[in-house]
Design an enzyme around this catalytic site. Structure first.
Site, PDB file in Angstrom:
ATOM      1  N   CYS A 164      38.936  47.173  33.946  1.00 47.25           N
ATOM      2  CA  CYS A 164      39.951  47.780  33.461  1.00 47.25           C
ATOM      3  C   CYS A 164      39.427  48.693  32.305  1.00 47.25           C
ATOM      4  CB  CYS A 164      41.429  46.859  32.452  1.00 47.25           C
ATOM      5  SG  CYS A 164      39.594  45.245  32.083  1.00 47.25           S
ATOM      6  N   HIS A 192      43.167  48.384  25.408  1.00 50.47           N
ATOM      7  CA  HIS A 192      42.382  48.380  25.396  1.00 50.47           C
ATOM      8  C   HIS A 192      41.822  49.536  25.064  1.00 50.47           C
ATOM      9  CE1 HIS A 192      41.342  44.614  27.391  1.00 50.47           C
ATOM     10  NE2 HIS A 192      40.325  45.501  28.091  1.00 50.47           N
TER      11      HIS A 192
HETATM   12  C1  2RA Z   1      38.208  41.923  29.793  1.00 52.69           C
HETATM   13  N1  2RA Z   1      37.893  43.329  31.360  1.00 52.69           N
HETATM   14  O1  2RA Z   1      38.514  42.724  28.986  1.00 52.69           O
HETATM   15  C2  2RA Z   1      37.988  42.093  31.327  1.00 52.69           C
HETATM   16  C3  2RA Z   1      38.941  40.975  32.295  1.00 52.69           C
HETATM   17  N2  2RA Z   1      39.838  41.765  31.844  1.00 52.69           N
HETATM   18  O2  2RA Z   1      37.766  40.847  29.362  1.00 52.69           O
END
Ligand code: 2RA
EC number: 1.2.1.11
Length: 329
Positions: free
Chosen positions: A126, A234
């Site tokens: 991601c 994120h």
């Molecule tokens: C996380 N990218 O954010 C990793 C797995 N989804 O923990």
């Protein structure tokens, strides 16, 4: 088109079902797949009820496409079994990403590498997807030399257990810990386990996957991945040094013309990307675009995306849409 969702009851699996229902894919039959303990569970999808099946049954049903989000070992064990019956697997785990025989795809960037022979396709991590969505058009125009990225990652990347830990910590109640430490009122500089070099797997995914997707091993990438008590997506602070100089307004225009990218960059209006507003959306949001005044040819920007959508489910389904549109199944 028969489509299996492997890991259908998990956090990413549930978002995949949602994005799938929004998609243009001509789904005639859905096969929700999960572990034995969930077999028989009823799932509502596009007005019909489907029963969750196990992996053995799912393979026997020979789906045209199987969207995986069920962990690396399940992908290693079962993706080849689906491929052997003619299914095209698009896998969200890290199991196949760095396998030289497998394609690692962000459709807006490198879908052209896909062929009919690709029966196991890897969906990137991601935090990598959202970064390369903004990096790719700039790299193409100005040639990136070095990328420094710091991530501020949603706890949904860790799954339901992490969301429950934060909720318990809000309420002051004890519960199972997804992290080594409290996440409420905290920032944990560890996403996934540490490798020999002192970086976490998450950080090294950003390093390795970026080079593979952009097909350029000359780009120097370094990363610091941090977990914060946020659920919408994120965020990433990205600093890019280019071979060639750029004009900041031209950068903004280039990004705003990039499919899948939305520029939110108006300081007078206090307009910049935030997980609170990116949650539930499929685009990657870019703002705080500004020249790094500390050295030539270098740019700073802030990138936010819903890690369960473009970071996982949406990108996976966009790959499937590309395969259908280009008769590659
Ligand atoms: C996380 N990218 O954010 C990793 C797995 N989804 O923990």
């Amino acid at each position: 088109m028969k489509i299996a969702v492997v890991g259908a009851t998990g956090m990413v699996g549930e978002v995949m079902l949602k994005v799938l229902s929004e998609s243009s894919l001509p789904v005639t039959e859905l096969i929700p797949v999960a572990s034995e303990k969930s077999v028989g569970k009823q799932i509502e999808w596009r007005g019909k009820t489907y029963s969750v099946v196990g992996l053995v049954t799912a393979v026997e049903m020979k789906p045209d496409v199987a969207l995986f989000s069920a962990g690396g070992q399940t992908s290693l064990d079962w993706a080849p079994k689906f491929a052997a019956v003619g299914t095209t697997v698009i896998d969200n785990s890290s199991a196949w990403r760095m396998d030289e025989t497998k394609k690692l795809v962000v459709p807006e960037i490198n879908a052209n590498v896909l062929t009919k022979e690709d029966k196991i396709i890897a969906n990137p991590n991601c935090s990598t997807i959202q970064m390369v969505m903004a990096l790719a058009p700039l790299h193409k125009k100005y040639k990136a030399k070095r990328v420094i990225v710091s991530t501020y990652q949603s706890i949904t990347g860790t799954g339901v257990k992490a969301v429950e830990q934060l909720e318990n910590e809000y309420k002051g109640t004890q519960g199972e810990m997804a992290y080594k430490y409290q996440i409420h009122r905290n920032a944990i500089p560890q996403c996934d386990v540490f490798e020999e070099n002192g970086y976490t797997k998450e950080e090294m995914k950003l390093v390795r996957e970026t080079k593979k997707i952009l097909n350029d091993n000359t780009i120097a990438v370094t990363a610091t991945a941090v977990r914060i008590p946020v659920v919408g997506g994120h965020s990433e602070a990205v600093n890019i040094e280019f071979e060639n100089d750029f004009d900041v307004n031209e950068v903004r225009t280039l990004l705003s013309e990039t499919p899948g990218v939305t520029v939110q960059d108006n300081l007078e209006a206090f307009s910049y990307p935030m997980p609170l507003y990116a949650e539930g959306k499929n685009d990657v949001f870019v703002g705080r675009i500004r020249r790094d005044e500390s050295q030539p040819n270098t740019l700073n920007m802030w990138i936010v995306a819903d890690n369960l959508r473009k970071g996982a489910a949406t990108n996976t389904i966009q790959i499937a849409e590309y395969l259908v549109k280009n008769n590659l199944l």
